[in-house]
Design an enzyme around this catalytic site. Structure first.
Site, mmCIF file in Angstrom:
data_model
loop_
_atom_site.group_PDB
_atom_site.id
_atom_site.type_symbol
_atom_site.label_atom_id
_atom_site.label_comp_id
_atom_site.label_asym_id
_atom_site.label_seq_id
_atom_site.Cartn_x
_atom_site.Cartn_y
_atom_site.Cartn_z
ATOM 1 C CE1 TYR A 138 60.900 59.466 31.195
ATOM 2 C CE2 TYR A 138 60.832 58.321 33.288
ATOM 3 C CZ TYR A 138 60.311 58.558 32.032
ATOM 4 O OH TYR A 138 59.187 57.879 31.629
ATOM 5 C CE LYS A 189 62.359 51.692 17.725
ATOM 6 N NZ LYS A 189 61.739 50.566 16.992
ATOM 7 C CG ASP A 222 59.520 48.204 18.187
ATOM 8 O OD1 ASP A 222 60.599 47.784 18.629
ATOM 9 O OD2 ASP A 222 59.377 48.562 16.998
ATOM 10 C CG ASP A 246 58.120 55.040 33.714
ATOM 11 O OD1 ASP A 246 57.426 54.380 34.506
ATOM 12 O OD2 ASP A 246 58.007 56.268 33.580
ATOM 13 C CG ASP A 250 53.247 51.637 34.336
ATOM 14 O OD1 ASP A 250 53.966 51.416 35.333
ATOM 15 O OD2 ASP A 250 52.650 52.707 34.157
#
Length: 357
Positions: A138, A189, A222, A246, A250
């Site tokens: 971001y 990752k 993942d 982020d 959630d």
């Protein structure tokens, strides 16, 4: 008398509803304590401001906010304004402009709130997700070329700096060290993203040497989603990049029962600038004005704000009141109840005044 100046930015959707509720709760806490005062100054910035002025906040918005002790933020987003305008016009300029590089998102199952996970209850899911909040995916780097042509190109460049990664790792390890389990999971990752993410892994290993009492492990993002669902008890403190955390936070909020109970703190650990506190749930414009928005996330983030300001007794009193109200079944529809925002707020205020803590 300790006095704190709080900048309140209700902004969009249900933001004004939950921030108003939070303001009432802060007033109740001040009255209950007797030796502290929270002065809230409201700013009308957001999507409505954008429609009138062509900008989400004034050009000198950060200068106006800088003198405050903290920022209490509602939500940003409107159905008739593009999301990238609302986000990059208000929330992200505050986070990045004030170098609030540690986004801290605690998640736990509150008594009375049912997790969708079978056989998982209070105490089984108690996490803190630390999100790198200043760079990564971001950072805003990239662009578009040849707009409208068949060869149009759009690029999003994720920026990872040694300074940025090191400071968020050190923050996460310190936080893990302060918690009873002293356990940290580093999310990455690096199998597919071989530059920034490999550096992320290497810096995690370097910083870990400074904290020999912290047990840490590493998960691909993942695989982390599977672990969060299948084995929530194995996790405690989690650190991840801007994008990964982020998404994972959630998921964490949903696993704890609802995004309506999930808080966020955007922290400048060096305290050069005011830190900002907000609920995760967003503007939720589908229920705006219906009086059923869940204020619990906003109360919990107020507790985070109180911790940051050093008002630990009021913070504990607030969370005790929240848990007592939820355990009594006074819940909004998003967590299976029938109570209104007003009823939950009144119950929490009553619990605050009746508290012996």
């Amino acid at each position: 008398m300790r006095t704190f100046e709080i900048a309140a930015i209700p902004a969009d959707g249900i933001g004004p509803e939950v921030i108003d509720a939070g303001a009432e709760v802060l007033a109740a806490l001040a009255q209950r304590a007797g030796d502290v005062r929270f002065n809230l100054t409201f700013f009308d910035w957001g999507s409505d401001y954008y429609k009138k002025h062509g900008e989400m906040m004034p050009a000198d918005g950060l200068d106006q906010l800088k003198p405050f002790d903290a920022i209490y933020f509602g939500a940003v987003g409107a159905p008739d304004v593009p999301d990238h305008i609302t986000l990059w016009g208000l929330r992200l300029p505050i986070c990045q402009g004030f170098d609030q590089y540690a986004n801290v998102r605690p998640t736990k199952i509150i008594p009375g709130v049912t997790s969708p996970l079978r056989g998982v209850g209070v105490g089984d899911l108690d996490w803190v997700i630390v999100r790198e909040n200043s760079e990564g995916e971001y950072s805003g780097n990239g662009g578009r070329a040849h707009r409208g042509l068949p060869e149009e190109v759009g690029t999003e460049v994720a920026i990872f700096t040694r300074a940025g990664v090191t400071r968020i790792m050190r923050y996460a390890f310190k936080l893990a060290q302060s918690r009873p389990r002293k356990l940290l999971t580093v999310v990455t990752k690096s199998n597919a993203q071989r530059h920034g993410m490999v550096m992320w892994d290497e810096i995690a290993a370097e910083v870990a040497k400074e904290f020999p009492d912290v047990t840490w492990d590493k998960m691909l993002v993942d695989a982390m989603t599977v672990r969060m669902v299948k084995n929530p008890q194995s996790l405690d403190t989690i650190v991840a990049t801007n994008l990964h955390a982020d998404i994972l936070s959630d998921l964490a909020g949903a696993l704890a029962g609802s995004l309506g109970v999930a808080p966020t703190a955007n922290i400048d650990p060096e305290r050069r600038f005011p830190s900002m506190f907000e609920p995760i749930h967003g503007s939720a414009f589908d229920i705006t004005g219906k009086g059923i928005a869940n204020p619990i996330a906003t109360f919990w983030t107020a507790s985070q704000m109180l911790d940051h300001l050093g008002e630990l007794e009021s913070s504990e009193r607030l969370m005790t009141a929240v848990e007592r109200v939820c355990d009594a079944g006074i819940l909004t529809p998003d967590v299976g109840g029938k109570a209104t925002t007003r009823e939950v707020t009144d119950a929490v205020i009553q619990a605050i005044h009746g508290s012996n803590t």
